[in-house]
Scaffold this active site. Structure first.
Site, PDB file in Angstrom:
ATOM      1  CG  HIS A   3      -0.271   0.133   2.531  1.00 41.22           C
ATOM      2  ND1 HIS A   3       0.017  -0.935   3.340  1.00 41.22           N
ATOM      3  CD2 HIS A   3       0.188   1.222   3.210  1.00 41.22           C
ATOM      4  CE1 HIS A   3       0.606  -0.525   4.447  1.00 41.22           C
ATOM      5  NE2 HIS A   3       0.737   0.787   4.388  1.00 41.22           N
ATOM      6  CG  HIS A  42      -4.472   0.418   4.460  1.00 45.67           C
ATOM      7  ND1 HIS A  42      -4.111  -0.758   5.065  1.00 45.67           N
ATOM      8  CD2 HIS A  42      -3.399   1.231   4.581  1.00 45.67           C
ATOM      9  CE1 HIS A  42      -2.878  -0.662   5.536  1.00 45.67           C
ATOM     10  NE2 HIS A  42      -2.411   0.530   5.245  1.00 45.67           N
ATOM     11  CG  HIS A  44       4.368   4.693   4.917  1.00 48.74           C
ATOM     12  ND1 HIS A  44       3.602   5.387   5.811  1.00 48.74           N
ATOM     13  CD2 HIS A  44       3.696   3.542   4.692  1.00 48.74           C
ATOM     14  CE1 HIS A  44       2.534   4.688   6.128  1.00 48.74           C
ATOM     15  NE2 HIS A  44       2.548   3.554   5.462  1.00 48.74           N
ATOM     16  CG  HIS A  92      -0.835   0.529  11.862  1.00 49.04           C
ATOM     17  ND1 HIS A  92      -0.078   1.645  12.104  1.00 49.04           N
ATOM     18  CD2 HIS A  92      -0.313  -0.048  10.759  1.00 49.04           C
ATOM     19  CE1 HIS A  92       0.874   1.728  11.183  1.00 49.04           C
ATOM     20  NE2 HIS A  92       0.763   0.714  10.362  1.00 49.04           N
ATOM     21  CE1 TYR A 107       4.886   3.584   8.479  1.00 51.37           C
ATOM     22  CE2 TYR A 107       4.497   2.827  10.714  1.00 51.37           C
ATOM     23  CZ  TYR A 107       4.018   3.224   9.484  1.00 51.37           C
ATOM     24  OH  TYR A 107       2.674   3.248   9.259  1.00 51.37           O
ATOM     25  CD  GLU A 131       3.475   0.209   7.264  1.00 54.63           C
ATOM     26  OE1 GLU A 131       2.980   0.877   6.334  1.00 54.63           O
ATOM     27  OE2 GLU A 131       2.816  -0.197   8.216  1.00 54.63           O
TER      28      GLU A 131
HETATM   29 FE   LIG Z   1       1.267   1.916   5.995  1.00 57.64          FE
END
Ligand SMILES: [Fe+2]
Length: 303
Positions: free
Chosen positions: A150, A196, A210, A242, A251, A261
């Site tokens: 992503h 996502h 990122h 998250h 990260y 990431e």
């Molecule tokens: Fe991310």
């Protein structure tokens, strides 16, 4: 008509050889083509020609992001839809954009990010046979993510850009941080049933926060940390989770300053499911569930 997934990202790097060494030896991507000022890379399990392009430039940041569509007709239909809402489109033949590339249309989001829809990128195959394959190749280098996952962008008006992605391009909102004033501070959207495929957070227009690779599980996140530490790569956020998307993550930065990431976990959604909302007071937990705090460093981005 649908966008299938994030296809590739093109980023700027001031030292092409150093960046190529990092992306091939630390990350473990494979070089598939080279031009005087660009290097094309893919992950081991990706069939398409490239998922990352490094372009020599005196700075860092995002040049464009490419999204794969299902058919050639999709390009025409999206072009029509974009024209209807007054967005300028540039069409590119397959040969025009670069090696292995498919046919594409390019346009800018309200945030100024250059976006591309592409069909027909050359298939070069993953590193496994198509008959009786083992689960993974032996001898992988670096932390060797199987694929790109992503992208996370910054923009001044998250509401406006989220609406554009949903109304014009057919993305589905999965999560949002709503400010106390009712405006979206951050949003997460998908086209592939994942938690996502793209996310937006308030910040400067055209910013790249990122891009992320998929890794298979939480243990692989530990392996990423081991490989990064071994190579002396700066880890910005150690392995954590998250709140938004429920994913596990780590990260770190490439040598140019582009934030990377490694991501896993999360959930699967149907496009008709309602979004999850985080309040402004809980934004820290939305981003880093254990710490519950988003520090200023994390909100620093590059354009
Ligand atoms: Fe991310």
């Amino acid at each position: 008509m649908s966008i299938l997934r994030l296809s590739h990202v093109e980023i700027r790097v001031p030292d092409l050889e150093l960046a190529t060494a990092y992306y091939t030896e630390v990350v473990g991507m494979y070089e598939t083509a080279r031009e005087p000022d660009r290097v094309f890379l893919k992950c081991w399990d990706e069939h398409q020609h490239h998922s990352l392009i490094l372009r020599f430039a005196p700075t860092y940041g995002l040049d464009h992001m490419g999204w794969k569509v299902e058919s050639r007709e999709d390009l025409d239909e999206y072009a029509t839809r974009l024209a209807e809402v007054g967005v300028d489109i540039v069409r590119h033949d397959a040969e025009e954009i670069g090696p292995g590339h498919g046919e594409a249309i390019r346009f800018t989001l309200p945030s100024g990010h250059l976006m591309e829809l592409v069909h027909g990128m050359e298939q070069v195959g993953n590193l496994l046979p198509n008959t009786n394959p083992p689960p993974k190749p032996l001898g992988l280098v670096g932390f060797a993510p199987p694929r790109l996952d992503h992208i996370f962008l910054t923009c001044e008006d998250v509401n406006l850009n989220t609406r554009f992605l949903v109304d014009v391009l057919g993305f589905h909102l999965t999560e949002q941080v709503l400010g106390d004033d009712g405006f979206q501070v951050a949003t997460w959207l998908e086209v592939s049933h994942a938690s996502h495929d793209i996310a937006l957070v308030t910040g400067q227009d055209r910013g790249l926060h990122h891009f992320a690779w998929w890794v298979d599980d939480w243990n692989e996140i530990r392996n990423v940390a081991d490989v990064l530490a071994y190579h002396g790569v700066r880890i910005e956020t150690n392995p954590t989770r998250h709140g938004a998307t429920r994913g596990h993550c780590i990260y770190f930065f490439d040598p140019a300053g582009n934030r990377n990431e490694a991501f896993t976990g999360g959930y699967w959604v149907d496009p008709d499911e309602p979004p999850v909302t985080w309040t402004e007071a809980e934004m820290g937990r939305a981003i880093f569930y254990y710490d519950g705090v988003v520090n200023q460093r994390f909100l620093t981005v590059h354009s």
